[in-house]
Write a protein that holds these residues in place. Structure first.
Motif, PDB file in Angstrom:
ATOM      1  N   PRO A   1       1.196  -1.218   0.314  1.00 28.79           N
ATOM      2  CA  PRO A   1      -0.051   0.240   0.070  1.00 28.79           C
ATOM      3  C   PRO A   1       1.130   1.112  -0.388  1.00 28.79           C
ATOM      4  O   PRO A   1       0.477   2.137  -0.524  1.00 28.79           O
ATOM      5  N   VAL A   2       2.204   1.174   0.693  1.00 34.31           N
ATOM      6  CA  VAL A   2       3.128   2.179   0.725  1.00 34.31           C
ATOM      7  C   VAL A   2       3.376   2.582  -0.539  1.00 34.31           C
ATOM      8  O   VAL A   2       3.307   3.990  -1.679  1.00 34.31           O
ATOM      9  N   ALA A   3       3.700   1.611  -1.489  1.00 29.80           N
ATOM     10  CA  ALA A   3       4.305   1.756  -2.952  1.00 29.80           C
ATOM     11  C   ALA A   3       2.767   2.717  -3.383  1.00 29.80           C
ATOM     12  O   ALA A   3       3.265   3.120  -4.466  1.00 29.80           O
ATOM     13  N   SER A   4       1.613   1.837  -3.146  1.00 35.39           N
ATOM     14  CA  SER A   4       0.192   1.937  -4.071  1.00 35.39           C
ATOM     15  C   SER A   4       0.094   3.797  -3.758  1.00 35.39           C
ATOM     16  O   SER A   4      -0.138   4.698  -4.467  1.00 35.39           O
ATOM     17  N   PHE A   5       0.129   4.748  -2.934  1.00 36.84           N
ATOM     18  CA  PHE A   5       0.251   5.403  -2.224  1.00 36.84           C
ATOM     19  C   PHE A   5       1.737   7.112  -2.948  1.00 36.84           C
ATOM     20  O   PHE A   5       1.159   7.709  -3.247  1.00 36.84           O
ATOM     21  N   VAL A   6       2.345   6.055  -2.989  1.00 36.43           N
ATOM     22  CA  VAL A   6       3.440   6.903  -3.650  1.00 36.43           C
ATOM     23  C   VAL A   6       3.249   7.170  -6.102  1.00 36.43           C
ATOM     24  O   VAL A   6       3.161   8.200  -5.838  1.00 36.43           O
ATOM     25  N   HIS A   7       2.565   5.637  -5.975  1.00 41.00           N
ATOM     26  CA  HIS A   7       2.255   5.915  -6.870  1.00 41.00           C
ATOM     27  C   HIS A   7       1.185   6.616  -7.841  1.00 41.00           C
ATOM     28  O   HIS A   7       1.283   7.190  -7.986  1.00 41.00           O
TER      29      HIS A   7
ATOM     30  N   GLY B   1       4.020 -11.762  -7.231  1.00 36.61           N
ATOM     31  CA  GLY B   1       2.839 -12.997  -6.556  1.00 36.61           C
ATOM     32  C   GLY B   1       3.129 -12.735  -4.932  1.00 36.61           C
ATOM     33  O   GLY B   1       2.345 -13.661  -4.690  1.00 36.61           O
ATOM     34  N   VAL B   2       2.835 -11.756  -4.497  1.00 32.65           N
ATOM     35  CA  VAL B   2       2.144 -10.760  -3.716  1.00 32.65           C
ATOM     36  C   VAL B   2       0.534 -10.591  -3.071  1.00 32.65           C
ATOM     37  O   VAL B   2       0.528 -10.442  -4.206  1.00 32.65           O
ATOM     38  N   ASN B   3       0.430 -11.237  -3.015  1.00 32.06           N
ATOM     39  CA  ASN B   3      -1.760 -10.829  -2.172  1.00 32.06           C
ATOM     40  C   ASN B   3      -1.494  -9.971  -1.235  1.00 32.06           C
ATOM     41  O   ASN B   3      -1.040 -10.474  -0.289  1.00 32.06           O
ATOM     42  N   TRP B   4      -1.796  -9.135  -1.129  1.00 33.99           N
ATOM     43  CA  TRP B   4      -2.445  -8.110   0.052  1.00 33.99           C
ATOM     44  C   TRP B   4      -2.807  -8.762   1.063  1.00 33.99           C
ATOM     45  O   TRP B   4      -2.467  -8.044   2.251  1.00 33.99           O
ATOM     46  N   PHE B   5      -4.204  -9.349   0.238  1.00 33.20           N
ATOM     47  CA  PHE B   5      -4.711 -10.065   2.017  1.00 33.20           C
ATOM     48  C   PHE B   5      -4.232 -11.776   2.366  1.00 33.20           C
ATOM     49  O   PHE B   5      -4.981 -12.156   2.678  1.00 33.20           O
ATOM     50  N   ASN B   6      -3.055 -11.523   2.120  1.00 32.25           N
ATOM     51  CA  ASN B   6      -2.473 -12.870   3.534  1.00 32.25           C
ATOM     52  C   ASN B   6      -1.741 -12.908   4.139  1.00 32.25           C
ATOM     53  O   ASN B   6      -0.696 -11.759   4.304  1.00 32.25           O
TER      54      ASN B   6
END
Length: 105
Positions: free
Chosen positions: A41-47, A100-105
């Motif tokens: 999520p932090v990378a998405s904020f930067v994005h 292959g990263v699932n944020w919800f796992n």
């Protein structure tokens, strides 16, 4: 020389081409971030910030937009929410497909 009547008649079409094209370019940037391990999520904020910056550089260089802090508040909120939602969805998909990263796992 381009026919300005064409642009006047098709302003909505050109607006969609601009926004979808910028979204595609910014999606590539997010894919590169994921590839190099900048994820979550932090990378998405930067994005989201990168996406807003890309739009503003193009629009202000072309003279088609004012600086964002001069916009009415409701337009600022809509723009930030739209690009934030785009960044979250794009970030999740890039992290999942590239790393292959699932944020919800």
């Amino acid at each position: 020389m381009a026919d300005s009547a064409f642009y006047d008649r098709h302003i909505d079409l050109l607006n969609h081409i601009h926004h979808h094209g910028m979204g595609i370019l910014a999606g590539g940037v997010r894919g590169v971030l994921s590839y190099y391990g900048i994820i979550g999520p932090v990378a998405s904020f930067v994005h989201a910030g990168i996406r807003i910056m890309m739009d503003q550089v193009v629009e202000n260089t072309a003279g088609t937009s004012a600086l964002p802090w001069t916009w009415p508040i409701n337009e600022q909120v809509i723009d930030v929410l739209h690009k934030g939602f785009y960044a979250i969805v794009t970030g999740y998909l890039c992290d999942y497909w590239v790393r292959g990263v699932n944020w919800f796992n």
